[in-house]
Design a protein around this motif. Structure first.
Motif, PDB file in Angstrom:
ATOM      1  N   ASP A 119      -8.480 -15.280   5.448  1.00  0.00           N
ATOM      2  CA  ASP A 119      -7.098 -15.102   5.882  1.00  0.00           C
ATOM      3  C   ASP A 119      -6.603 -16.353   6.593  1.00  0.00           C
ATOM      4  O   ASP A 119      -7.326 -17.352   6.735  1.00  0.00           O
ATOM      5  N   LEU A 155     -12.744  -5.553   4.791  1.00  0.00           N
ATOM      6  CA  LEU A 155     -11.522  -4.991   4.233  1.00  0.00           C
ATOM      7  C   LEU A 155     -11.821  -3.572   3.788  1.00  0.00           C
ATOM      8  O   LEU A 155     -12.989  -3.190   3.659  1.00  0.00           O
ATOM      9  N   LEU A 185      -5.729  -3.800   4.804  1.00  0.00           N
ATOM     10  CA  LEU A 185      -6.165  -5.005   5.483  1.00  0.00           C
ATOM     11  C   LEU A 185      -6.714  -4.709   6.873  1.00  0.00           C
ATOM     12  O   LEU A 185      -7.399  -5.536   7.472  1.00  0.00           O
ATOM     13  N   CYS A 186      -6.401  -3.515   7.372  1.00  0.00           N
ATOM     14  CA  CYS A 186      -6.878  -3.084   8.685  1.00  0.00           C
ATOM     15  C   CYS A 186      -6.919  -1.568   8.670  1.00  0.00           C
ATOM     16  O   CYS A 186      -6.140  -0.926   7.948  1.00  0.00           O
ATOM     17  N   THR A 209      -3.226  -0.217   9.587  1.00  0.00           N
ATOM     18  CA  THR A 209      -2.051  -0.825   8.991  1.00  0.00           C
ATOM     19  C   THR A 209      -1.054   0.256   8.594  1.00  0.00           C
ATOM     20  O   THR A 209      -1.411   1.418   8.429  1.00  0.00           O
ATOM     21  N   LEU A 231      -4.334 -11.279   1.378  1.00  0.00           N
ATOM     22  CA  LEU A 231      -4.888 -11.720   2.658  1.00  0.00           C
ATOM     23  C   LEU A 231      -3.890 -12.508   3.490  1.00  0.00           C
ATOM     24  O   LEU A 231      -4.039 -12.632   4.712  1.00  0.00           O
ATOM     25  N   LYS A 240      -2.555 -10.406   6.360  1.00  0.00           N
ATOM     26  CA  LYS A 240      -3.420  -9.799   7.381  1.00  0.00           C
ATOM     27  C   LYS A 240      -3.056 -10.349   8.754  1.00  0.00           C
ATOM     28  O   LYS A 240      -2.961 -11.561   8.939  1.00  0.00           O
TER      29      LYS A 240
END
Length: 324
Positions: A4, A258, A268-269, A272, A299, A302
């Motif tokens: 990222d 991921l 991505l989290c 999110t 990415l 992110k």
């Protein structure tokens, strides 16, 4: 390599293969699983294509999660498929252990390298109160069978909660003294539907860390594909202790993982707002280059950190959605 804009590299994919769970854990699904979305989960071929793309981009570790992944009848085939892909060095599984005693040998034979099992109390009555199931003794037998089958990397996950099991810390440590497991205490996390429960039950991992250090535990050096836990060892204990503290300072600095949902959305989290739909790129083998490009492009979005410490939980209503 997947990287990222902060320079973090992603060696580790948490792959959900179902969002269905058969437990009713107080901190996750207190009312049980609610079938409120499509159950058209990723097929074995889609999983193969997905993991192949991640492996091409430097991912070396796959953790299979749920919901409860043990509910899928083709779990041994999924493990075997992931393990057979060039570049994948480790296949791990996170499970509530409901069928561990019956299935562990199949999973190990398929190529499983490591196992995480949730045990939120060592007291049968409290375990049943937290999970809604009387499965503790079977799970403990399953862990012993996993060791007999040759599985060396075994972790036990525990969410400590003020009103339930926070007073069992010393009991857990005594249990660990002659067992070569890694016992991981996970801070209760706030999600979209547990605000009141979180306020009443959150236990800070920092207090546990200070207790461990005061009692002679020392920090373990992290591996590049390690998860988020801070791990500790003690010369008098066969097992290790891990702490997962998402509210701690700089928790996200070492992020290396991921998440892919069971419906083919890249997260991505854990916290999110929306997943990025990759399902359309998993239909044919000749889409692999396009899939790799899409993953690398994703990415760019992110963020440096989640905002849990500010009470922002994004689109995560409960942790079973994408396997925690």
């Amino acid at each position: 390599m997947l990287q990222d804009k902060m320079g973090r590299q992603f060696h580790y994919l948490r792959l959900s293969i179902t969002d269905v769970c058969n437990f009713k854990c107080t901190y996750c699904l207190p009312d049980g699983y609610q079938c409120d979305s499509s159950r058209d989960f990723l097929s074995l071929d889609e999983i193969r294509r997905l993991v192949t793309a991640f492996a091409r981009l430097g991912t070396s570790k796959i953790r299979i999660t749920g919901g409860e992944p043990g509910l899928r009848k083709d779990l041994p085939q999924i493990i075997q498929t992931c393990k057979s892909i060039d570049g994948i060095e480790q296949v791990a599984l996170t499970s509530n252990g409901f069928n561990l005693e019956q299935k562990i040998n199949q999973w190990v034979d398929a190529g499983l390298d490591s196992l995480n099992i949730s045990i939120d109390s060592l007291k049968p009555d409290m375990f049943r109160l937290i999970t809604g199931h009387d499965k503790l003794e079977s799970i403990l037998r399953g862990l012993a069978l996993a060791r007999q089958a040759g599985l060396k990397a075994i972790k036990v996950n525990t969410v400590l909660m003020q009103q339930y099991n926070a007073n069992q810390l010393d009991e857990y440590l005594s249990w660990l003294q002659d067992k070569a497991y890694t016992l991981r205490f996970i801070e209760l996390m706030q999600t979209g539907d547990n605000q009141s429960f979180f306020n009443q039950n959150h236990v800070s991992g920092e207090s546990i860390k200070q207790k461990l250090l005061a009692e002679g535990w020392s920090a373990v050096i992290r591996d590049k594909a390690a998860g988020p836990a801070q791990e500790f060892y003690h010369p008098d204990y066969q097992g290790k202790v891990g702490l997962i503290m998402p509210y701690s300072k700089d928790f996200c600095v070492s992020c290396n993982r991921l998440r892919m949902s069971a419906l083919g959305k890249l997260h991505l989290c854990l916290f999110t707002e929306h997943g990025i739909d990759m399902r359309s790129l998993l239909k044919r083998d000749n889409q692999l280059n396009e899939l790799c490009d899409a993953l690398q492009l994703a990415l760019a979005d992110k963020t440096p950190s989640h905002l849990l410490q500010e009470g922002e939980t994004g689109g995560t209503s409960h942790l079973a959605m994408i396997g925690g």
